[in-house]
Each structure stands twice: as structure tokens, then as C-alpha cells.
Design a protein around this motif. Structure first.
Motif, mmCIF file in Angstrom:
data_model
loop_
_atom_site.group_PDB
_atom_site.id
_atom_site.type_symbol
_atom_site.label_atom_id
_atom_site.label_comp_id
_atom_site.label_asym_id
_atom_site.label_seq_id
_atom_site.Cartn_x
_atom_site.Cartn_y
_atom_site.Cartn_z
ATOM 1 N N LYS A 64 -20.838 -54.867 -43.942
ATOM 2 C CA LYS A 64 -21.380 -54.487 -43.364
ATOM 3 C C LYS A 64 -21.644 -53.093 -44.031
ATOM 4 C CE LYS A 64 -23.562 -54.780 -40.451
ATOM 5 N NZ LYS A 64 -24.792 -54.804 -39.811
ATOM 6 N N VAL A 65 -20.104 -52.653 -44.326
ATOM 7 C CA VAL A 65 -19.779 -51.398 -45.190
ATOM 8 C C VAL A 65 -20.499 -51.170 -46.156
ATOM 9 C CG1 VAL A 65 -17.866 -50.235 -46.757
ATOM 10 C CG2 VAL A 65 -17.225 -51.595 -44.463
ATOM 11 N N ARG A 66 -20.700 -52.017 -47.052
ATOM 12 C CA ARG A 66 -21.279 -51.975 -48.354
ATOM 13 C C ARG A 66 -22.917 -52.189 -47.912
ATOM 14 N NH1 ARG A 66 -17.355 -56.217 -49.748
ATOM 15 N NH2 ARG A 66 -16.602 -54.997 -51.164
ATOM 16 N N GLU A 67 -23.222 -52.866 -47.085
ATOM 17 C CA GLU A 67 -25.020 -53.059 -46.193
ATOM 18 C C GLU A 67 -25.397 -51.249 -45.913
ATOM 19 O OE1 GLU A 67 -27.130 -53.852 -42.741
ATOM 20 O OE2 GLU A 67 -26.258 -55.538 -43.149
ATOM 21 N N LEU A 68 -23.616 -51.082 -45.229
ATOM 22 C CA LEU A 68 -24.628 -48.915 -44.395
ATOM 23 C C LEU A 68 -24.427 -48.197 -45.892
ATOM 24 C CD1 LEU A 68 -21.741 -49.297 -41.731
ATOM 25 C CD2 LEU A 68 -24.441 -49.492 -41.374
ATOM 26 N N LEU A 69 -23.654 -48.263 -46.906
ATOM 27 C CA LEU A 69 -23.272 -47.364 -47.524
ATOM 28 C C LEU A 69 -24.903 -47.385 -48.717
ATOM 29 C CD1 LEU A 69 -19.741 -48.084 -49.021
ATOM 30 C CD2 LEU A 69 -20.321 -45.921 -48.838
ATOM 31 N N GLU A 70 -25.325 -48.926 -49.087
ATOM 32 C CA GLU A 70 -26.869 -48.870 -49.579
ATOM 33 C C GLU A 70 -28.169 -48.145 -48.747
ATOM 34 O OE1 GLU A 70 -26.837 -52.866 -50.640
ATOM 35 O OE2 GLU A 70 -25.889 -52.392 -52.187
ATOM 36 N N THR A 71 -27.955 -48.132 -47.207
ATOM 37 C CA THR A 71 -29.125 -47.628 -46.809
ATOM 38 C C THR A 71 -28.756 -46.128 -46.833
ATOM 39 O OG1 THR A 71 -27.560 -47.995 -45.025
ATOM 40 C CG2 THR A 71 -29.058 -48.901 -45.168
ATOM 41 N N ASP A 72 -27.564 -45.683 -46.502
ATOM 42 C CA ASP A 72 -27.572 -43.942 -46.266
ATOM 43 C C ASP A 72 -26.822 -43.035 -47.240
ATOM 44 O OD1 ASP A 72 -27.590 -41.069 -45.937
ATOM 45 O OD2 ASP A 72 -27.978 -41.484 -43.589
ATOM 46 N N ASP A 73 -27.111 -42.721 -48.244
ATOM 47 C CA ASP A 73 -26.395 -41.971 -49.494
ATOM 48 C C ASP A 73 -25.530 -40.655 -48.784
ATOM 49 O OD1 ASP A 73 -27.790 -39.826 -49.047
ATOM 50 O OD2 ASP A 73 -28.075 -40.282 -51.286
ATOM 51 N N ARG A 74 -25.464 -40.870 -47.865
ATOM 52 C CA ARG A 74 -24.066 -39.821 -47.003
ATOM 53 C C ARG A 74 -22.860 -40.588 -46.723
ATOM 54 N NH1 ARG A 74 -27.914 -37.616 -42.234
ATOM 55 N NH2 ARG A 74 -28.295 -39.586 -41.946
ATOM 56 N N TYR A 75 -22.910 -41.420 -46.663
ATOM 57 C CA TYR A 75 -21.764 -42.368 -46.001
ATOM 58 C C TYR A 75 -20.756 -42.320 -47.202
ATOM 59 C CZ TYR A 75 -23.396 -44.939 -42.000
ATOM 60 O OH TYR A 75 -23.974 -44.443 -40.944
ATOM 61 N N VAL A 76 -19.471 -41.726 -47.287
ATOM 62 C CA VAL A 76 -18.165 -41.723 -47.796
ATOM 63 C C VAL A 76 -17.450 -42.863 -47.552
ATOM 64 C CG1 VAL A 76 -16.653 -40.108 -48.994
ATOM 65 C CG2 VAL A 76 -18.312 -39.574 -48.295
ATOM 66 N N TRP A 77 -17.100 -43.879 -48.677
ATOM 67 C CA TRP A 77 -16.245 -45.223 -48.013
ATOM 68 C C TRP A 77 -14.337 -44.876 -48.794
ATOM 69 C CZ3 TRP A 77 -15.649 -50.814 -50.251
ATOM 70 C CH2 TRP A 77 -15.478 -51.607 -49.318
ATOM 71 N N GLY A 78 -14.186 -45.033 -47.351
ATOM 72 C CA GLY A 78 -12.296 -44.149 -47.872
ATOM 73 C C GLY A 78 -11.158 -45.708 -48.274
ATOM 74 N N ASN A 79 -12.087 -46.938 -48.223
ATOM 75 C CA ASN A 79 -11.777 -48.488 -48.760
ATOM 76 C C ASN A 79 -10.596 -48.020 -48.081
ATOM 77 O OD1 ASN A 79 -11.925 -50.375 -49.995
ATOM 78 N ND2 ASN A 79 -13.187 -49.832 -51.938
ATOM 79 N N GLN A 80 -9.291 -48.398 -47.834
ATOM 80 C CA GLN A 80 -8.296 -48.927 -47.019
ATOM 81 C C GLN A 80 -8.022 -50.291 -48.454
ATOM 82 O OE1 GLN A 80 -6.618 -50.739 -43.360
ATOM 83 N NE2 GLN A 80 -8.704 -50.459 -42.673
ATOM 84 N N TYR A 81 -8.211 -50.241 -48.682
ATOM 85 C CA TYR A 81 -8.159 -51.868 -49.148
ATOM 86 C C TYR A 81 -7.777 -51.800 -50.502
ATOM 87 C CZ TYR A 81 -10.591 -53.391 -44.670
ATOM 88 O OH TYR A 81 -10.637 -53.758 -43.914
ATOM 89 N N GLU A 82 -8.151 -50.831 -51.356
ATOM 90 C CA GLU A 82 -8.899 -50.875 -52.930
ATOM 91 C C GLU A 82 -7.697 -49.378 -53.329
ATOM 92 O OE1 GLU A 82 -9.231 -53.074 -54.745
ATOM 93 O OE2 GLU A 82 -10.367 -54.545 -53.421
ATOM 94 N N SER A 83 -7.865 -48.517 -52.097
ATOM 95 C CA SER A 83 -7.750 -47.091 -53.015
ATOM 96 C C SER A 83 -5.916 -47.214 -52.883
ATOM 97 C CB SER A 83 -7.589 -45.997 -51.314
ATOM 98 O OG SER A 83 -7.417 -44.741 -51.852
ATOM 99 N N ARG A 84 -5.435 -46.565 -53.820
ATOM 100 C CA ARG A 84 -4.248 -46.271 -54.088
ATOM 101 C C ARG A 84 -3.490 -45.251 -53.707
ATOM 102 N NH1 ARG A 84 -3.090 -51.324 -56.479
ATOM 103 N NH2 ARG A 84 -1.683 -50.409 -56.636
#
Length: 258
Positions: A64-84
Motif C-alpha cells: 500500500k505504501v508503494r501504491e501511494l508513492l506511485e499515485t502522488d510524487d509529493r509523498y516521501v517514505w522514511g522506510n524504517q525497514y531499510e534505512s540505515r
């Protein structure tokens, strides 16, 4: 961000302070109290209802996060699962804060695992200083965070439907699993006997610590990282009715709400 509650509340608070919008992608395991708090802070809450192939909801939330990112380029994802920066902040700040406040380093440290960032960062901090502290990761039954088989999970804030990006064998001395019954029992026990209102992941950490100490009497100075309070869990681990619905057994005199 995809969140089970705690990080989402923190991000919603920060977003409100900065005057920017925040969207929290949650699932049914996120407690009603956490969802209410998110909305109170001005967050948009997007609920994912469909379980993923692992039997949890994390993979569905990420989709769902990736879907939202694709629909609106204003979204920024912090991505706690991959960010060092996830383990990095605990290596640079949380670990030194703990060591600075304790008279001696603990001989064992217990911390819950979800993304694995907190545990990994703390372990890196302690390892770099050459400390002999036994690093014990605590997980919930059904979690695949450390490569175990995924299964049905009922608690938020601990466990994951996929392997952690941060946990490696060299950072872990022991890996312990607890179940819902143990978690609820120790949440209630600590509240009843010490007056400390623990959240679900914190109760799991205490349960694992008590079990491990019973098997390892040489440990004299253990440290439990209790990252959340119990206010958001009145409808789950502190509720007898909820515990019965997930196959748990309410404890006599446990003080659970009906």
C-alpha cells in the motif's frame, strides 16, 4: 510510513510540529487506541485489511505504501525497514545513553524485534566497546523477523512478516520467542506488583527475561528495553475478552478488563 502504532505516533507528532502532512498505513493489529491517537495528531490513517501471504499484514502495508508513492510524487517514505538510520540512531544515541546512566554495563540486554533496528543498533554499540553483555533478541511466535517460519500474529509492535534487514548472526547471542499468554501475563504482573504500565512488546521482553534468568542464574544485572507504555493496549493484552478471542487464557486475579 507503514506502522503498527508507536513509530506512527512519533512521526505524526513530528509532522504536526513541522506543519506537514503524514499518512500512517496500518492494519487491524494496530490498536484502536493507537489509531485514535494518530487521528488526534492530525494524521491520515489508511487501513490495510487483507493479510499477506505470510499470514500477517506487513507485506500488505508495504504494498500500500508503494501504491501511494506511485499515485502522488509529493509523498516521501522514511522506510524504517531499510534505512540505515534506523539502527544508526540507536548505535549513536540510545546505546551510549544507556551506558552513561548505568553504574556498570548490564551483563545481559533484552530488546524486542520488529524491524530489528533498535536491537541491531544497541548490539553494534555494545560490541564496538568490547563489552561482554549478552545480547538477547525477543520476538513473538509467528514472526519471520529472523528467518523463522511466518505464522498468525496478534500483537502490534513486535514481530514481522519478513526477515529483518538489520539483524545478523554476529549481533545476537540468544533469540527468544514468547507467545501472547506470556506477554499478557507479564504486562499485568508488572502493573499489579510494580505499578508500571507496560505495552505489549515491553511485556514480551520482561517475559523473555524472566524465563532466561531462570535458565541462566549467572546473570545478575540484566537490562530490559521497554519501549512502549500500556495506554495503547487496554483493548488487547489488558482485556480478558480479547485474550479469549485469540485463544489465550485469562489469569485468575490478573486484573484484566472485560
Amino acid at each position: 510510513e507503514s506502522t503498527s502504532g508507536n513509530l506512527g505516533v512519533a512521526l505524526a507528532s513530528m509532522a504536526r510540529y513541522l506543519g506537514v502532512g503524514f499518512t500512517a498505513v496500518v492494519d487491524p493489529l494496530c490498536t484502536a487506541e493507537s489509531r485514535s491517537r494518530l487521528r488526534d495528531l492530525g494524521a491520515r490513517v489508511v487501513m490495510v485489511e487483507e493479510a499477506d501471504r505470510a499470514g500477517g499484514y506487513l507485506l500488505s502495508r508495504l504494498a500500500k505504501v508503494r501504491e501511494l508513492l506511485e499515485t502522488d510524487d509529493r509523498y516521501v517514505w522514511g522506510n524504517q525497514y531499510e534505512s540505515r538510520r534506523n539502527p544508526g540512531i540507536h548505535r549513536e544515541m540510545t546505546g551510549p545513553e544507556i551506558l552513561g546512566q548505568m553504574p556498570i554495563p548490564p551483563d545481559a540486554l533484552f530488546a524486542a524485534v520488529s524491524t530489528g533496528g533498535t536491537f541491531a543498533g544497541l548490539s553494534q554499540c555494545f560490541r564496538e566497546r568490547g563489552l561482554a553483555t549478552r545480547m538477547v533478541a525477543v520476538d513473538i511466535s509467528g514472526s519471520a523477523a529472523y528467518g523463522g517460519p511466518p505464522g498468525k500474529r496478534y500483537l502490534s509492535g513486535i514481530g514481522a512478516s519478513r526477515p529483518s534487514s538489520f539483524l545478523t548472526d554476529d549481533l545476537i547471542d540468544h533469540y527468544l520467542y514468547v507467545d501472547v499468554d506470556e506477554t499478557a501475563r507479564y504486562c499485568r504482573k508488572v502493573l499489579r506488583e510494580a505499578g508500571i504500565h507496560l505495552g505489549a512488546s515491553s511485556g514480551a521482553v520482561v517475559a523473555a527475561c524472566v524465563r532466561h534468568l531462570g535458565e541462566n542464574p549467572d546473570i545478575t544485572d540484566p537490562l530490559c528495553i521497554c519501549a512502549d507504555g500500556g495506554e495503547k493496549y487496554e483493548s488487547t493484552v489488558y482485556s480478558d475478552r480479547w485474550l479469549e478471542t485469540v485463544g489465550g487464557v485469562p489469569q485468575p486475579g490478573g486484573g484484566g478488563m472485560r
